[in-house]
Write a protein that holds these residues in place. Structure first.
Motif, PDB file in Angstrom:
ATOM      1  N   SER A 130      -3.858  17.955  -7.693  1.00 27.87           N
ATOM      2  CA  SER A 130      -3.277  17.358  -8.888  1.00 27.87           C
ATOM      3  C   SER A 130      -1.773  17.151  -8.726  1.00 27.87           C
ATOM      4  CB  SER A 130      -3.569  18.236 -10.102  1.00 27.87           C
ATOM      5  OG  SER A 130      -3.023  17.685 -11.277  1.00 27.87           O
ATOM      6  N   VAL A 131      -1.086  18.135  -8.147  1.00 30.42           N
ATOM      7  CA  VAL A 131       0.355  18.007  -7.916  1.00 30.42           C
ATOM      8  C   VAL A 131       0.636  16.863  -6.949  1.00 30.42           C
ATOM      9  CG1 VAL A 131       2.367  19.147  -6.914  1.00 30.42           C
ATOM     10  CG2 VAL A 131       0.829  20.423  -8.426  1.00 30.42           C
ATOM     11  N   ALA A 132      -0.167  16.765  -5.872  1.00 32.87           N
ATOM     12  CA  ALA A 132       0.016  15.675  -4.914  1.00 32.87           C
ATOM     13  C   ALA A 132      -0.220  14.317  -5.573  1.00 32.87           C
ATOM     14  CB  ALA A 132      -0.935  15.863  -3.731  1.00 32.87           C
ATOM     15  N   GLY A 133      -1.227  14.241  -6.432  1.00 31.95           N
ATOM     16  CA  GLY A 133      -1.504  12.989  -7.125  1.00 31.95           C
ATOM     17  C   GLY A 133      -0.370  12.574  -8.049  1.00 31.95           C
ATOM     18  N   ARG A 134       0.242  13.544  -8.729  1.00 35.47           N
ATOM     19  CA  ARG A 134       1.347  13.205  -9.624  1.00 35.47           C
ATOM     20  C   ARG A 134       2.567  12.741  -8.818  1.00 35.47           C
ATOM     21  NH1 ARG A 134      -0.684  17.739 -12.580  1.00 35.47           N
ATOM     22  NH2 ARG A 134       0.855  19.167 -11.648  1.00 35.47           N
TER      23      ARG A 134
ATOM     24  N   HIS B 177      -6.526  11.208   0.404  1.00 34.57           N
ATOM     25  CA  HIS B 177      -7.784  11.656   0.997  1.00 34.57           C
ATOM     26  C   HIS B 177      -8.758  12.150  -0.067  1.00 34.57           C
ATOM     27  CE1 HIS B 177     -10.669  13.212   3.796  1.00 34.57           C
ATOM     28  NE2 HIS B 177     -10.529  14.451   3.334  1.00 34.57           N
ATOM     29  N   GLU B 178      -8.299  13.009  -0.953  1.00 39.15           N
ATOM     30  CA  GLU B 178      -9.193  13.594  -1.939  1.00 39.15           C
ATOM     31  C   GLU B 178      -9.180  12.798  -3.246  1.00 39.15           C
ATOM     32  OE1 GLU B 178      -9.883  17.563  -2.507  1.00 39.15           O
ATOM     33  OE2 GLU B 178      -9.123  18.273  -0.591  1.00 39.15           O
ATOM     34  N   PRO B 179     -10.340  12.515  -3.832  1.00 36.37           N
ATOM     35  CA  PRO B 179     -10.404  11.746  -5.079  1.00 36.37           C
ATOM     36  C   PRO B 179      -9.613  12.365  -6.213  1.00 36.37           C
ATOM     37  CG  PRO B 179     -12.576  11.912  -4.074  1.00 36.37           C
ATOM     38  CD  PRO B 179     -11.672  12.817  -3.300  1.00 36.37           C
ATOM     39  N   GLU B 180      -9.577  13.700  -6.313  1.00 36.44           N
ATOM     40  CA  GLU B 180      -8.864  14.345  -7.407  1.00 36.44           C
ATOM     41  C   GLU B 180      -7.374  14.026  -7.368  1.00 36.44           C
ATOM     42  OE1 GLU B 180     -10.232  15.822  -9.983  1.00 36.44           O
ATOM     43  OE2 GLU B 180     -12.144  15.276  -9.055  1.00 36.44           O
ATOM     44  N   ALA B 181      -6.839  13.802  -6.180  1.00 38.41           N
ATOM     45  CA  ALA B 181      -5.422  13.454  -6.072  1.00 38.41           C
ATOM     46  C   ALA B 181      -5.179  12.016  -6.511  1.00 38.41           C
ATOM     47  CB  ALA B 181      -4.938  13.662  -4.636  1.00 38.41           C
ATOM     48  N   VAL B 182      -5.965  11.099  -6.004  1.00 39.47           N
ATOM     49  CA  VAL B 182      -5.701   9.688  -6.283  1.00 39.47           C
ATOM     50  C   VAL B 182      -6.048   9.320  -7.724  1.00 39.47           C
ATOM     51  CG1 VAL B 182      -7.910   8.623  -5.664  1.00 39.47           C
ATOM     52  CG2 VAL B 182      -5.773   7.473  -5.071  1.00 39.47           C
ATOM     53  N   LYS B 183      -6.879  10.141  -8.392  1.00 39.18           N
ATOM     54  CA  LYS B 183      -7.183   9.868  -9.800  1.00 39.18           C
ATOM     55  C   LYS B 183      -5.940   9.973 -10.684  1.00 39.18           C
ATOM     56  CE  LYS B 183     -12.087  11.164  -9.931  1.00 39.18           C
ATOM     57  NZ  LYS B 183     -13.093  12.137 -10.447  1.00 39.18           N
TER      58      LYS B 183
ATOM     59  N   VAL C  90       0.848  -1.187   0.000  1.00 41.41           N
ATOM     60  CA  VAL C  90       0.000   0.000   0.000  1.00 41.41           C
ATOM     61  C   VAL C  90       0.884   1.237   0.000  1.00 41.41           C
ATOM     62  CG1 VAL C  90      -1.912   1.191   1.137  1.00 41.41           C
ATOM     63  CG2 VAL C  90      -1.683  -1.290   1.370  1.00 41.41           C
ATOM     64  N   ALA C  91       0.550   2.212  -0.843  1.00 40.49           N
ATOM     65  CA  ALA C  91       1.271   3.486  -0.892  1.00 40.49           C
ATOM     66  C   ALA C  91       0.253   4.615  -0.776  1.00 40.49           C
ATOM     67  CB  ALA C  91       2.069   3.621  -2.180  1.00 40.49           C
ATOM     68  N   GLY C  92       0.691   5.734  -0.177  1.00 38.90           N
ATOM     69  CA  GLY C  92      -0.245   6.838  -0.020  1.00 38.90           C
ATOM     70  C   GLY C  92       0.446   8.168   0.147  1.00 38.90           C
ATOM     71  N   ILE C  93      -0.371   9.210   0.134  1.00 36.10           N
ATOM     72  CA  ILE C  93       0.129  10.571   0.317  1.00 36.10           C
ATOM     73  C   ILE C  93      -0.882  11.352   1.136  1.00 36.10           C
ATOM     74  CG2 ILE C  93      -0.913  11.489  -1.807  1.00 36.10           C
ATOM     75  CD1 ILE C  93       1.678  13.157  -2.141  1.00 36.10           C
ATOM     76  N   GLY C  94      -0.385  12.187   2.051  1.00 32.49           N
ATOM     77  CA  GLY C  94      -1.265  13.004   2.860  1.00 32.49           C
ATOM     78  C   GLY C  94      -1.829  14.166   2.065  1.00 32.49           C
ATOM     79  N   ASP C  95      -2.956  14.696   2.534  1.00 33.66           N
ATOM     80  CA  ASP C  95      -3.570  15.848   1.872  1.00 33.66           C
ATOM     81  C   ASP C  95      -2.633  17.050   1.991  1.00 33.66           C
ATOM     82  OD1 ASP C  95      -5.312  18.120   1.231  1.00 33.66           O
ATOM     83  OD2 ASP C  95      -6.934  16.655   1.376  1.00 33.66           O
ATOM     84  N   PRO C  96      -2.307  17.719   0.880  1.00 35.01           N
ATOM     85  CA  PRO C  96      -1.384  18.853   0.940  1.00 35.01           C
ATOM     86  C   PRO C  96      -1.989  20.078   1.605  1.00 35.01           C
ATOM     87  CG  PRO C  96      -2.278  18.614  -1.263  1.00 35.01           C
ATOM     88  CD  PRO C  96      -2.753  17.414  -0.490  1.00 35.01           C
TER      89      PRO C  96
END
Length: 501
Positions: A364-368, A390-396, A341-347
């Motif tokens: 978008s930057v966090a997702g990339r 956390h946010e769908p726009e990031a993980v997309k 599992v990999a993840g990133i916190g909400d910026p």
């Protein structure tokens, strides 16, 4: 010679069934047929039959959507999308026969033939029900037609139309019959004791500890009954199946820990994944709210939401206090319970919901950043199975890089396969929107999902959606869902050794 005058005759009035009243005749006949058939089904259109160790009553009911409803009073009901026709099959479980049940316990070898026995019992009961229903609708429509029209010919016509309607409904049910509906049931239950124990919504605050325990008990009762009625193989304990509990947006609701703990125990959860917003304001004063995580009985993977601060993240990163917690940020990956599992916190940290005009670009930057980390993991021979933000726009932004992506934030469920083949699963609020939900006209539902993955391929096999009524309510629903037969993207096999967490 005077002509004799004929006596005046009044014109004979037209029969009420002619002229402007003629149009109402078909409508009246339809009403008589439908109402009479319904009365007939209510009076004699049911069959008592034995199904395995249970005594049941099978009945046909008029319905706009069709389907099958299995009532297990007073615990709840199991609904199956078995067919689409203007009739619904109701099966009421009257009682569990203690003699037949004890025989199954004492002789487990009989379980092997139980499926054939149940199938035979249901088939026999359905045939008897079909015959009895035909007699019921014809009798009911004919009797009502005779009472309304007082003409045998019209009464017989009403009975014939009722039989034709039932036959057409049967053909429709047969044509749309879905045998796989038993694999995707929906169970809804009611904990009848909770209102008397807790009281009305005004006493929830003063009796909140009792309310939390009742919610946990509700989940336990519903999932136990669902376990007993479910037939999907991946649900039963199986070392080849991984069980992931996806929670999100707890928002400082202490009742969530009782619910999560019950689900971990009932579903034998391997990993809990929290997609953020566990807190409300992210202050140090709130940190003690997180302490029950250490006692949930399963590894806890967590990413920061926009209501979670760096202070929150630092507190959860303390391995002495939380040995079971894995905090993910900046694309960090861990292997937990057989899953990578990999993840990133909400910026963004916006507990007061400020700054939405910058949200899209920042996410978008966090997702990339997360997507780049996934590609690096793939090159190093440790491909990731699940990406979390956390946010769908990031993980997309991870579409095409990972089979499964999890998110929260929006407080409602969403499930879709993205263009690149990644399945995006957005969870609602496991905290029912938090205690601030009392500000709304209706309380938010408490939502969580159990994901079943194949241990060897890490491919999603099925998922259960658990839904509880919001703050002060005591309803529960569990529904089963299956992915498409051919998933667009599966986890690639690692080319090197998998590092430990």
């Amino acid at each position: 010679m005077a002509r004799a005058r004929l006596p005046f005759r009044r014109p004979i009035p037209r029969r009420a069934t002619e002229g402007p009243f003629a149009a109402s005749r078909p409508f009246g006949m339809v009403v008589v047929v439908l109402f009479g058939a319904w009365l007939g089904l209510l009076a004699v259109g049911s069959v008592r039959t034995t199904v395995g160790p249970m005594d049941t009553t099978m009945t046909l009911r008029p319905s706009l959507s069709g389907g099958t409803k299995i009532n297990v009073s007073p615990l709840g009901a199991l609904e199956l999308d078995s067919h689409h026709a203007p009739v619904r099959l109701d099966v009421d479980v009257d009682r569990l026969d203690p003699v037949r049940s004890q025989a199954l316990v004492q002789h487990p070898e009989r379980l092997a033939g139980l499926e054939d026995e149940v199938t035979s019992d249901v088939t026999s009961g359905t045939r008897e029900l079909a015959l009895r229903s035909c007699v019921a609708v014809v009798t009911g429509a004919t009797a009502l037609g005779l009472a309304v029209y007082r003409r045998p010919r019209r009464a017989l016509a009403a009975g014939g139309l009722a039989l034709a309607l039932l036959a057409a409904s049967g053909v429709g049910a047969y044509a749309t019959w879905n045998p796989k509906s038993v694999l995707e049931p929906k169970f809804s239950g009611l904990l009848s004791s909770a209102p008397s124990v807790v009281g009305d919504a005004r006493s929830i605050v003063s009796d909140f500890d009792v309310y939390q325990q009742e919610l946990a008990r509700l989940v336990t009762n519903v999932t136990k009954l669902y376990d007993a009625t479910s037939t999907l193989p991946v649900y039963s304990p199986d070392p080849a199946t991984l069980r992931v509990l996806h929670v999100s947006d707890v928002h400082l609701n202490p009742a969530a820990w009782h619910i999560i703990g019950s689900l971990v125990e009932q579903y034998d959860i391997d990993v809990i994944i929290d997609s953020g917003d566990t807190m409300d304001h992210g202050t140090a004063v709130e940190n003690s709210f997180l302490d029950p995580i250490a006692d949930l009985g399963a590894p806890y993977v967590w990413v920061r939401g926009n209501h979670d601060s760096p202070v929150t993240q630092k507190y959860l990163s303390d391995k002495k206090r939380f040995p079971n917690v894995h905090v993910l940020d900046q694309g960090r990956a861990v292997t937990v319970g057989g899953l990578r599992v990999a993840g990133i916190g909400d910026p963004q940290f916006t507990p007061d919901r400020t700054g939405p005009e910058q949200a899209a670009d920042v996410q978008s930057v966090a997702g990339r950043t997360l997507a780049a980390a996934l590609r690096e993991q793939q090159r190093s021979g440790t491909p990731v199975d699940i990406a979390v933000a956390h946010e769908p726009e990031a993980v997309k932004e991870t579409d095409g890089e990972v089979p499964l992506a999890l998110a929260g934030h929006v407080h409602h469920r969403q499930n879709e396969v993205l263009k690149g083949g990644t399945r995006l699963m957005i969870e609602g609020s496991t905290g029912g929107g938090g205690l601030r939900a009392v500000q709304n006209k209706k309380p938010e539902q408490v939502l969580a999902s159990v994901l079943y993955l194949d241990r060897s391929t890490r491919r999603l096999q099925a998922w259960d959606e658990i839904t509880l009524g919001g703050l002060g309510l005591t309803t529960a629903e569990v529904s089963r869902h299956l992915p498409e037969r051919k998933p667009a993207l599966t986890s690639p096999s690692p080319t090197g050794p998998t590092p430990s967490p």
